[in-house]
Design a protein around this motif. Structure first.
Motif, PDB file in Angstrom:
ATOM      1  N   ASP A  48       1.072  -1.331   0.244  1.00 54.05           N
ATOM      2  CA  ASP A  48       0.399   0.114  -0.302  1.00 54.05           C
ATOM      3  C   ASP A  48       0.656   1.288   0.270  1.00 54.05           C
ATOM      4  OD1 ASP A  48      -0.608   1.068   3.380  1.00 54.05           O
ATOM      5  OD2 ASP A  48       0.733  -1.028   2.460  1.00 54.05           O
ATOM      6  N   ILE A  49      -0.035   2.315  -0.002  1.00 56.62           N
ATOM      7  CA  ILE A  49       0.345   3.722  -0.593  1.00 56.62           C
ATOM      8  C   ILE A  49       0.115   4.595  -0.149  1.00 56.62           C
ATOM      9  CG2 ILE A  49       1.553   5.294  -2.238  1.00 56.62           C
ATOM     10  CD1 ILE A  49       2.339   3.566  -4.075  1.00 56.62           C
ATOM     11  N   ARG A  50       1.237   5.939   1.005  1.00 62.39           N
ATOM     12  CA  ARG A  50       0.567   6.787   1.110  1.00 62.39           C
ATOM     13  C   ARG A  50       1.848   7.657   1.611  1.00 62.39           C
ATOM     14  NH1 ARG A  50      -2.974   5.493   6.199  1.00 62.39           N
ATOM     15  NH2 ARG A  50      -3.247   7.947   6.102  1.00 62.39           N
ATOM     16  N   VAL A  51       0.368   9.006   1.174  1.00 63.96           N
ATOM     17  CA  VAL A  51       1.294  10.374   1.004  1.00 63.96           C
ATOM     18  C   VAL A  51       0.807  11.345   1.929  1.00 63.96           C
ATOM     19  CG1 VAL A  51       1.566  11.964  -1.163  1.00 63.96           C
ATOM     20  CG2 VAL A  51       0.795   9.601  -1.851  1.00 63.96           C
ATOM     21  N   VAL A  52       2.016  12.191   2.103  1.00 63.96           N
ATOM     22  CA  VAL A  52       1.951  12.802   3.211  1.00 63.96           C
ATOM     23  C   VAL A  52       1.799  14.296   2.659  1.00 63.96           C
ATOM     24  CG1 VAL A  52       3.294  14.321   5.545  1.00 63.96           C
ATOM     25  CG2 VAL A  52       2.870  11.563   4.971  1.00 63.96           C
ATOM     26  N   ILE A  53       1.366  15.051   2.739  1.00 63.74           N
ATOM     27  CA  ILE A  53       0.925  16.564   1.878  1.00 63.74           C
ATOM     28  C   ILE A  53       0.487  18.086   2.918  1.00 63.74           C
ATOM     29  CG2 ILE A  53      -0.010  14.753   0.240  1.00 63.74           C
ATOM     30  CD1 ILE A  53      -3.278  16.597   0.843  1.00 63.74           C
ATOM     31  N   HIS A  54       1.241  19.181   2.212  1.00 65.45           N
ATOM     32  CA  HIS A  54       0.384  20.213   2.947  1.00 65.45           C
ATOM     33  C   HIS A  54      -0.860  20.269   2.652  1.00 65.45           C
ATOM     34  CE1 HIS A  54       0.619  24.590   3.607  1.00 65.45           C
ATOM     35  NE2 HIS A  54       1.773  24.249   4.565  1.00 65.45           N
ATOM     36  N   PRO A  55      -1.122  21.050   3.950  1.00 70.70           N
ATOM     37  CA  PRO A  55      -2.982  20.440   3.836  1.00 70.70           C
ATOM     38  C   PRO A  55      -3.604  21.827   3.380  1.00 70.70           C
ATOM     39  CG  PRO A  55      -2.369  20.796   6.289  1.00 70.70           C
ATOM     40  CD  PRO A  55      -1.086  21.231   5.374  1.00 70.70           C
ATOM     41  N   ASP A  56      -2.880  22.872   2.099  1.00 69.95           N
ATOM     42  CA  ASP A  56      -2.868  23.792   1.314  1.00 69.95           C
ATOM     43  C   ASP A  56      -3.177  22.648  -0.123  1.00 69.95           C
ATOM     44  OD1 ASP A  56      -3.191  25.308   3.852  1.00 69.95           O
ATOM     45  OD2 ASP A  56      -1.225  26.734   2.692  1.00 69.95           O
ATOM     46  N   ASP A  57      -2.454  21.534  -0.362  1.00 67.18           N
ATOM     47  CA  ASP A  57      -2.161  21.438  -1.785  1.00 67.18           C
ATOM     48  C   ASP A  57      -3.629  20.074  -1.592  1.00 67.18           C
ATOM     49  OD1 ASP A  57      -0.529  23.157  -1.577  1.00 67.18           O
ATOM     50  OD2 ASP A  57       1.183  21.539  -1.359  1.00 67.18           O
ATOM     51  N   ARG A  58      -4.635  20.524  -1.064  1.00 69.65           N
ATOM     52  CA  ARG A  58      -5.389  18.749  -1.263  1.00 69.65           C
ATOM     53  C   ARG A  58      -6.094  18.923  -2.694  1.00 69.65           C
ATOM     54  NH1 ARG A  58      -8.270  14.921   1.958  1.00 69.65           N
ATOM     55  NH2 ARG A  58      -9.063  14.077   0.593  1.00 69.65           N
TER      56      ARG A  58
END
Length: 378
Positions: A48-58
């Motif tokens: 599986d793959i999980r991604v961590v992003i900046h909240p402003d980039d949804r």
């Protein structure tokens, strides 16, 4: 063995230009983050793959993963270290055995690099494994002028993904002081044993605008041609390039006899050596009787994209005395662009006659000749 690939993509990355974080900047028509996801997802050992992003980039993230079924992204922190730890802690409810922490900016990871990581972790003595390339250039110290040399023996250029046994890495992260730039530094500070595995120049980090030019070396160009002919018969219209054109005759064919779309379909299939339109939509199959030919062209485009390819340009020449193509050219161009997901200026449609010579000159039918150019992963 359950393995999670954790992609850290919460940085701002504005040095790369284009006015948006670099992980969402396109390479060969696809965001950098999507390339990273696709390369990792293709490896059978990654579950599986999980991604961590900046909240402003949804919104950017949602567009990048369109068509994929991934869990909700994880909100990152102020630093890369904070973001990676947030990602690791988000896995606690269903902890994996192994975790690969990866930078979205290293989008083109070859399978052999991943194979080497997994092989190293088969040794129970290793808590982790990190790909690296040996330093081959001479190293010198200096400021304005050179002072002394640096021994390059046993020096390495470290890459990602960096693979670890999940419990050990999580504990190391939680104990680490601020300031770490990658998981290797955190693991070594915690006393973990980390194996060196072979890196790969293709897994380079994209940072500056010129890196995005270099990234295109990951692709090779392909071009192919297509040709189709249909005879005139009874009817009051013809279909050409997905546009219904009133005419004194129709075109005879098992489907809607759209010679333009058929030629374009064969050209795209040719770029990936996938046979011809008859292989995919045989006229002996009754389900294709009267079928709209845009389905054929869309299928060919999807096959190209399934290979990781990008359609650059298509060119079509319609050969006929009638009907007149000029009044319908703009509509045809727009329709083909829509079917292929291209901009109108990536579609060229032309027309010519044979000066009354041959079957087209006698208005017994019309012909279409197409070219397509694509880029495929090297």
């Amino acid at each position: 063995m359950r393995t999670t690939a954790l992609i850290v993509a919460a940085g701002r990355g504005h040095r790369a230009g284009a006015g948006l974080p670099k992980q969402y900047r396109a390479v060969a028509g696809k965001p950098l983050l999507r390339h990273a996801i696709d390369h990792l997802a293709a490896h059978p050992a990654i579950t599986d793959i999980r991604v961590v992003i900046h909240p402003d980039d949804r919104a950017l993230y949602d567009a990048a993963i369109d068509g994929l079924s991934l869990p909700a992204p994880i909100s990152g922190g102020a630093t890369r270290q904070d973001s990676a730890r947030a990602g690791l802690e988000a896995l606690e409810d269903t902890p994996p055995d192994l975790v690969l922490v990866h930078d979205a900016a290293r989008a083109f990871v070859p399978p052999a690099l991943l194979d080497a990581l997994f092989a190293a972790l088969e040794n129970p003595a290793n808590h982790g494994a990190v790909p690296a390339l040996p330093v081959i250039d001479s190293l010198r110290r200096g400021s304005g002028h050179f002072t002394d040399s640096v021994d390059r023996e046993n020096l390495w250029r470290v890459q990602t993904p960096q693979a670890f046994r999940y419990p050990a890495l999580l504990a190391a992260h939680r104990a680490a002081p601020p300031g770490a730039t990658d998981e290797l530094g955190i693991a070594l500070a915690a006393g973990l044993r980390v194996a060196i595995t072979p890196g790969d120049a293709r897994a380079f980090k994209l940072t500056e605008p010129q890196d995005f030019v270099s990234a295109m070396s990951q692709y090779i160009p392909r071009a192919a041609a297509g040709f189709d002919v249909h005879a005139f018969g009874p009817g009051d219209h013809v279909w050409l390039c997905g546009v219904r054109i009133p005419h004194s005759h129709g075109l005879i064919g098992h489907s809607d006899a759209d010679a333009g779309l058929h030629a374009l379909t064969d050209a795209l299939l040719g770029t990936i050596a996938a046979g011809d339109i008859g292989d995919h939509f045989p006229p002996s199959d009754p389900q294709w009787k009267g079928a709209a030919s845009h389905r054929f062209l869309a299928h060919a485009a999807e096959l190209v994209r399934a290979r990781g390819g990008v359609i650059d340009f298509v060119d079509l020449t319609l050969i006929c005395e009638r009907p007149k193509i000029g009044p319908h050219r703009a509509a045809m161009q727009a329709r083909v662009a829509t079917i292929l997901g291209l901009a109108p200026d990536q579609v060229s449609i032309k027309a010519t006659t044979t000066e009354t010579l041959g079957f087209t000159g006698r208005s017994e039918g019309l012909a279409a000749q197409a070219m397509a150019s694509v880029r495929l992963p090297a």
